[in-house]
Every structure is written in structure tokens, then in C-alpha cells.
Design a protein around this motif. Structure first.
Motif, PDB file in Angstrom:
ATOM      1  N   SER A 152      -6.222  39.291 -26.953  1.00  0.00           N
ATOM      2  CA  SER A 152      -7.575  39.497 -27.497  1.00  0.00           C
ATOM      3  C   SER A 152      -7.586  39.368 -29.015  1.00  0.00           C
ATOM      4  N   SER A 153      -6.986  38.296 -29.515  1.00  0.00           N
ATOM      5  CA  SER A 153      -6.903  38.067 -30.956  1.00  0.00           C
ATOM      6  C   SER A 153      -7.260  36.625 -31.268  1.00  0.00           C
ATOM      7  N   THR A 154      -7.740  36.396 -32.500  1.00  0.00           N
ATOM      8  CA  THR A 154      -8.101  35.055 -32.947  1.00  0.00           C
ATOM      9  C   THR A 154      -7.027  34.521 -33.880  1.00  0.00           C
ATOM     10  N   TYR A 155      -6.624  33.286 -33.643  1.00  0.00           N
ATOM     11  CA  TYR A 155      -5.583  32.629 -34.423  1.00  0.00           C
ATOM     12  C   TYR A 155      -6.132  31.368 -35.068  1.00  0.00           C
ATOM     13  N   SER A 156      -5.599  31.061 -36.252  1.00  0.00           N
ATOM     14  CA  SER A 156      -5.870  29.787 -36.914  1.00  0.00           C
ATOM     15  C   SER A 156      -4.652  28.894 -36.754  1.00  0.00           C
ATOM     16  N   LEU A 157      -4.891  27.652 -36.392  1.00  0.00           N
ATOM     17  CA  LEU A 157      -3.806  26.693 -36.177  1.00  0.00           C
ATOM     18  C   LEU A 157      -3.668  25.805 -37.412  1.00  0.00           C
ATOM     19  N   SER A 158      -2.437  25.609 -37.860  1.00  0.00           N
ATOM     20  CA  SER A 158      -2.178  24.673 -38.959  1.00  0.00           C
ATOM     21  C   SER A 158      -1.018  23.766 -38.573  1.00  0.00           C
ATOM     22  N   PHE A 159      -1.021  22.554 -39.144  1.00  0.00           N
ATOM     23  CA  PHE A 159       0.073  21.616 -38.929  1.00  0.00           C
ATOM     24  C   PHE A 159       0.001  20.538 -40.001  1.00  0.00           C
ATOM     25  N   MET A 160       1.070  19.762 -40.087  1.00  0.00           N
ATOM     26  CA  MET A 160       1.148  18.657 -41.041  1.00  0.00           C
ATOM     27  C   MET A 160       1.066  17.342 -40.274  1.00  0.00           C
ATOM     28  N   TYR A 161       0.392  16.367 -40.870  1.00  0.00           N
ATOM     29  CA  TYR A 161       0.293  15.071 -40.205  1.00  0.00           C
ATOM     30  C   TYR A 161       0.115  13.956 -41.239  1.00  0.00           C
ATOM     31  N   ARG A 162       0.297  12.756 -40.760  1.00  0.00           N
ATOM     32  CA  ARG A 162       0.201  11.563 -41.608  1.00  0.00           C
ATOM     33  C   ARG A 162      -0.250  10.400 -40.727  1.00  0.00           C
ATOM     34  N   CYS A 163      -1.169   9.555 -41.225  1.00  0.00           N
ATOM     35  CA  CYS A 163      -1.705   8.417 -40.456  1.00  0.00           C
ATOM     36  C   CYS A 163      -1.331   7.099 -41.141  1.00  0.00           C
ATOM     37  N   LEU A 164      -1.092   6.092 -40.367  1.00  0.00           N
ATOM     38  CA  LEU A 164      -0.860   4.745 -40.890  1.00  0.00           C
ATOM     39  C   LEU A 164      -1.682   3.751 -40.068  1.00  0.00           C
ATOM     40  N   ASN A 165      -2.267   2.763 -40.774  1.00  0.00           N
ATOM     41  CA  ASN A 165      -3.091   1.723 -40.150  1.00  0.00           C
ATOM     42  C   ASN A 165      -4.289   2.343 -39.417  1.00  0.00           C
ATOM     43  N   TYR A 166      -4.983   3.197 -40.068  1.00  0.00           N
ATOM     44  CA  TYR A 166      -6.065   3.974 -39.484  1.00  0.00           C
ATOM     45  C   TYR A 166      -7.418   3.458 -39.966  1.00  0.00           C
ATOM     46  N   ASP A 167      -8.491   3.998 -39.402  1.00  0.00           N
ATOM     47  CA  ASP A 167      -9.835   3.770 -39.906  1.00  0.00           C
ATOM     48  C   ASP A 167     -10.589   5.104 -39.905  1.00  0.00           C
ATOM     49  N   THR A 168     -11.899   5.086 -40.113  1.00  0.00           N
ATOM     50  CA  THR A 168     -12.661   6.330 -40.235  1.00  0.00           C
ATOM     51  C   THR A 168     -12.804   7.072 -38.916  1.00  0.00           C
ATOM     52  N   THR A 169     -12.541   6.431 -37.811  1.00  0.00           N
ATOM     53  CA  THR A 169     -12.651   7.109 -36.516  1.00  0.00           C
ATOM     54  C   THR A 169     -11.334   7.743 -36.073  1.00  0.00           C
ATOM     55  N   THR A 170     -10.267   7.425 -36.787  1.00  0.00           N
ATOM     56  CA  THR A 170      -8.948   7.939 -36.410  1.00  0.00           C
ATOM     57  C   THR A 170      -8.913   9.462 -36.531  1.00  0.00           C
ATOM     58  N   SER A 171      -8.362  10.159 -35.530  1.00  0.00           N
ATOM     59  CA  SER A 171      -8.331  11.626 -35.579  1.00  0.00           C
ATOM     60  C   SER A 171      -7.261  12.187 -34.641  1.00  0.00           C
TER      61      SER A 171
END
Length: 309
Positions: free
Chosen positions: A223-242
Motif C-alpha cells: 500500500s505504498s506509492t513508488y517513483s520509477l527511474s532509469f537511464m536510457y539512450r536512443c539512436l536513429n529515432y524520431d519524435t514518436t520514439t518512446s
């Protein structure tokens, strides 16, 4: 042998009632021991995710012990003791002998007390009670609660010793996910991932599907709320990449911060999940390619869940 003589005749005149009334009674002793054990247990309402040391206090109480002396049967108001004593020459031994004679079918009387008419009619009841309380208290330090990171192997560093990224598994509708060992330290290139091991995901280039990382089971605080964090990097992407994140099958947020350059971006806000009363959950990270770009790929590392205060 028949009971003879004036003394015996005097005793026989009143019979067993006299002897029974005037012979001494041995104390009747009853011992009562009561033992009670009280256990006090400290209850910590934490999940198995927290490590808790419990302290138990046990108290033992023993007692009481009671000795009760039997009440002598009340003597009649008209006591023939003086007449019997006169007939027996005022000798207690002769009275005892006469009583023993008429009680020929009973066990031998070993003690006789002659009580005159002026003495008390009953024996005082004396009660002696002893209560012993034995309490042992063991002092302990304050229980230690250790909170662990609920996401297991979030930086994939276990790969360096095990050769796999368990408990993570890979999947999705297509594409593939690879393990890359040796991206860090940041000696050159400015990668700056969370560790030396990262994953590299190639989503499918047709059909708008996704490649995924999946951690089927982990336990956080209930019964607790958590925030998720992570590191990422994109290559050859566009504005829709997620990158889309799901907790227990429900979408909880999206990372769409792909920028030019080689550096990793850390997601630090906007992706949250709330545990139920069990604290158990699952996590899925989907690498999506809505535009079906032919050369799009991602790096990802250092997944962490931080409980909100």
C-alpha cells in the motif's frame, strides 16, 4: 482381648463418639501451585520486503502454596471428659488404651490429646500462602528495519558473474534485446550508464510492435506509492520514439526524451506505481517504434523504484 476395668467401662459408656471427638487430628495439607506464562510479542506490520528483529518477553508467575489444618469436630455442650478422667485415674495413657481397645477394628492410634471442657471447641484454621514471581526480561536493541531496492538486478550487473540478467526476461511482439558488457566506465564517449552492463533493444521495424524487458515478480512495501527511474539512450529515432512502462499489466508512464548526442538520459519523474496490500507486483519495459524506423535502437540501464515519503 476384652476391654475391662472401670476406665474401659467409662469409655465404653460413651462409645466411639467420645474417642473420635477427643483424639487429636493430624494437619491436612493441600498444596496448590498455579503457573501462568504471559508472552508479549511485538508485531511489525511490514512486508517480507523489510527485515525485522522481533523481541519476545515471557513472564512466569508461580504460586500460591497453601497449608490448611483440619477443623476439629465440635464437641457436645455436655462433655463427659471429667467423669471419664476420674474413672481412669486422671491418666491420659489409660484413656488412650481404652479408646484403642474399642477401636480394635481400626488402625493403631499413635497420638492422643485429652481436651477438657474448658478448651476451645475447634481448631483454628491457619493458612500460609507463598507467592513467588519469577520474571526474566531480556533487553534487546531497537529492531532494525532494512529496506531493500524492490527491483532486483536493476542495473543488470549480475550478468558479470552469472552470465544472465535474471530475474529479468526478454520478449515482446518482435525485435530483440541484447546484453552489452563494458559500456562503463565513462573513459570516453560520455555514455555514463549506471554500470558496466546495459541492455540494447531493437524494436520491430514493421507492424508498430515492441521489444520488451520483463520482471515477473518483485515485492515492495504494501500500500505504498513508488517513483520509477532509469537511464536510457536512443539512436536513429524520431519524435514518436518512446519507452513505455507497465506495472502489473497497466501502463504507468512513458519516456520520450530522446535527444541528439551520446549521453544517457535519466527518467526521474512522471512514472509511478502504487502497490496493493500484498506489495507484490510485476514490471514491463516496452521499447516501441511507432514509425517503423529501420535503424532505431535503445540502451537502458539502472532501473530503480523509490518509495515516496
Amino acid at each position: 482381648m476384652p476391654c475391662r476395668g472401670k476406665c474401659a467401662a467409662a469409655v465404653l459408656g460413651v462409645g466411639e463418639a467420645f474417642c473420635s471427638s477427643y483424639l487429636s487430628l493430624e494437619p491436612a495439607t493441600e498444596t496448590v501451585t498455579a503457573t501462568a506464562t504471559v508472552t508479549s510479542v511485538q508485531t511489525i506490520t511490514e512486508t517480507s520486503f523489510d527485515v525485522v528483529t522481533l523481541t519476545t518477553l515471557t513472564t512466569t508467575i508461580t504460586g500460591p502454596t497453601t497449608t490448611i489444618y483440619a477443623k476439629r469436630e465440635e464437641k457436645p455442650s455436655a462433655d463427659p471428659a471429667s467423669q471419664i478422667l476420674a474413672q481412669c485415674g486422671n491418666a491420659a495413657s489409660r484413656v488412650s488404651s481404652a479408646c484403642s481397645c474399642i477401636f480394635s477394628t481400626t488402625s493403631t492410634v499413635t497420638a492422643v490429646e485429652i481436651v477438657t471442657a474448658t478448651e476451645a471447641a475447634e481448631v483454628t484454621v491457619t493458612t500460609t500462602a507463598t507467592i513467588t514471581t519469577d520474571v526474566t526480561i531480556t533487553e534487546h536493541a531497537t529492531p532494525t528495519v532494512t529496506v531493500s531496492q524492490p527491483i532486483v538486478n536493476g542495473g543488470f550487473e549480475g550478468y558479470r558473474t552469472t552470465g544472465n540478467i535474471l530475474p529479468w526476461t526478454t520478449g515482446g511482439t518482435g525485435g530483440r534485446v541484447e546484453v552489452i558488457n563494458g559500456v562503463n566506465p565513462c573513459a570516453s564517449g560520455g555514455y555514463c550508464a549506471g554500470g558496466q552492463v546495459v541492455v540494447r533493444a531493437y524494436p520491430p521495424t514493421t507492424g508498430g510492435g515492441y521489444a520488451s524487458l520483463f520482471q515477473e515478480s518483485f515485492t515492495a512495501k504494501a500500500s505504498s506509492t513508488y517513483s520509477l527511474s532509469f537511464m536510457y539512450r536512443c539512436l536513429n529515432y524520431d519524435t514518436t520514439t518512446s519507452i513505455e512502462v507497465y506495472y502489473k499489466g497497466a501502463k504507468i508512464g512513458t519516456a520520450k526524451g530522446c535527444t541528439s548526442g551520446a549521453a544517457f538520459t535519466r527518467v526521474t519523474s512522471g512514472i509511478q506505481f502504487t502497490t496493493d496490500e500484498t506489495g507484490a507486483g510485476s514490471l514491463e519495459v516496452r521499447f516501441v517504434n511507432p514509425s517503423n524506423l529501420p535503424y532505431l535502437y535503445f540502451y537502458a540501464d539502472d532501473f530503480q523504484a523509490t518509495r515516496n515519503q
